[in-house]
Design an enzyme around this catalytic site. Structure first.
Site, mmCIF file in Angstrom:
data_model
loop_
_atom_site.group_PDB
_atom_site.id
_atom_site.type_symbol
_atom_site.label_atom_id
_atom_site.label_comp_id
_atom_site.label_asym_id
_atom_site.label_seq_id
_atom_site.Cartn_x
_atom_site.Cartn_y
_atom_site.Cartn_z
ATOM 1 N N ARG A 37 0.825 -1.352 -0.187
ATOM 2 C CA ARG A 37 -0.215 0.104 0.049
ATOM 3 C C ARG A 37 1.166 1.332 -0.099
ATOM 4 N NH1 ARG A 37 -5.039 -1.472 3.956
ATOM 5 N NH2 ARG A 37 -6.046 -2.924 2.718
ATOM 6 N N LYS A 212 -18.410 -15.822 6.177
ATOM 7 C CA LYS A 212 -19.897 -15.720 6.411
ATOM 8 C C LYS A 212 -20.659 -15.421 5.066
ATOM 9 C CE LYS A 212 -19.684 -14.637 11.331
ATOM 10 N NZ LYS A 212 -19.685 -13.557 12.176
ATOM 11 N N GLY A 365 -8.148 -7.506 0.613
ATOM 12 C CA GLY A 365 -8.486 -8.141 1.738
ATOM 13 C C GLY A 365 -7.511 -9.593 2.058
ATOM 14 N N GLY A 389 -13.082 -4.281 1.324
ATOM 15 C CA GLY A 389 -14.458 -4.199 1.624
ATOM 16 C C GLY A 389 -14.842 -2.882 0.389
#
Length: 409
Positions: A37, A212, A365, A389
């Protein structure tokens, strides 16, 4: 989808510029373990240096939940400022231990053209001096946004990883400064991700992993509408398999989402491709694995990685793909004994990219971290997003306030 003013569209010559970067990098034992990053922000910073700008940098680093998070120094951006000095050897990079107040104003006033001032972690403003959680940064406190905006002539947002959040350090600044734009990193993210979000080349295959369904329900539905096939791995797969009536043993399942998974299976039929075999363990531990097929059942065991039959099925589905998006590891890739499925998937995708010129996007992620930790590079795939995200939010069509707030006053 987005047509925002870029850094090359703005007159920057001799300006003071405040830049929101995403330096939320992983740190272990006081060492940055992945500086991607930071490196990704360099083109924007070099462009500002070439325009003789005075540069102020803002970033968060992890979440701040207590005074101890601040006083311990474990989440200070000083380590990031030191790494930036290594990346920009001929540039004077100054670190400020604060991000608001008179000392910050004084340091900005002393700043010379082509120098960079790195302010302290923006999320230090989420806890006050009494230790109360106030979230001034995270809830876009208007006074905080105004203060940062007052420091500069131009705002450049180059932190793609936070554009799905309305924070004082992105929307708050943009709403209080005359001139704002996006940097090269965000421009590159939008260019690549919109190829998937808008009109992907067919066949278009999506791979979704992670724990999930509830975390990714909207994006899974969007991908099922757009994709020719959606390959599902990780713990998420067990909720679908439970909905089909399979014996999944002790595997992680979202009981409240079983009916939702069943409805998706009924609606999308053969578009959903699920695992058929697993490497298992009695508990969530990195121990020697036990192999089970779905037909055998997983009684007393927890599925932690996909098996070779599943890998073959996934490979067949991906063979002719022209576009692929992958978000979420398909096994517990951080466990040595259960990383093989994700590693084999990386090898399959690398082959698709090299031999078939498949355009592959890894949606940031955990999947991006898994690929890099397993020894793969961005050039093995096509594009690795810096924001997990944010990339999902863009694909599912959710609001991106960090970009939408960019405008001329």
């Amino acid at each position: 989808m987005f047509n925002k003013k870029c850094i090359t569209d703005v007159n920057l010559k001799n300006k003071t510029v405040i830049v929101r970067v995403d330096y939320n990098v992983p740190i272990k034992d006081k060492v940055i373990t992945d500086n991607k990053r930071i490196v990704a922000s360099i083109p924007t910073l070099k462009h500002l240096i070439e325009n003789n700008c005075k540069i102020i940098l803002l970033s968060h680093l992890s979440r701040i939940k207590s005074l101890d998070d601040i006083k311990s120094g474990k989440k200070s951006l000083k380590i990031v400022a030191d790494e930036l000095k290594k990346q920009l050897k001929n540039v004077n990079v100054i670190f400020c231990e604060e991000n608001t107040g008179k000392n910050v104003i004084d340091q900005v006033n002393k700043l010379k053209p082509q120098e960079i001032l790195v302010l302290e972690n923006t999320r230090y403003n989420d806890v006050n001096e009494k230790g109360e959680v106030v979230k001034k940064e995270s809830k876009c406190d208007p006074e905080l946004g105004k203060f940062w905006a007052s420091l500069a002539d131009v705002f450049v947002n180059d932190a793609f990883g936070t554009v799905h959040r309305k924070h004082a350090s992105n929307a708050g600044i943009a709403n209080n400064i005359k001139t704002s734009c996006i940097g090269f990193l965000i421009e590159n993210e939008l260019e690549n991700l919109q190829k998937v979000a808008d009109k992907p080349q067919k066949p278009f295959i999506s791979i979704v992993g992670g724990a999930k369904i509830s975390d990714k329900l909207k994006v899974v539905e969007q991908l099922l509408n757009k994709s020719d096939k959606v390959l599902i791995g990780g713990a998420m797969a067990f909720t679908f398999l439970k909905a089909q009536g399979h014996n999944i043993g002790k595997s992680l399942v979202e009981t409240e989402m079983v009916s939702t998974a069943k409805n998706m299976l009924d609606k999308y039929g053969e578009k959903i491709v699920l695992p058929v075999d697993f490497y298992c363990a009695p508990n969530y531990e990195d121990v020697e694995s036990t192999y089970r097929t779905l037909d055998q059942g997983l009684e007393g065991l927890m599925g932690l990685d996909v098996g070779p039959k599943t890998t073959k099925i996934f490979e067949k589905e991906l063979a002719n793909a022209k576009t692929v998006i992958w978000n979420g590891p398909i096994g517990v890739s951080e466990f040595k004994n259960f990383s093989n499925g994700t590693k084999e998937l990386c090898n399959i995708l690398k082959k698709c990219h090299n031999e078939n010129k498949t355009f592959i996007v890894i949606g940031g992620g955990d999947s991006a971290a898994a690929a890099i930790n397993l020894g793969f590079k961005e050039s093995d795939f096509g594009f690795i997003s810096t924001g997990g995200g944010a990339s999902l939010a863009l694909i599912e069509g959710s609001s991106l306030p960090g970009i939408e707030s960019i405008q001329d006053k």
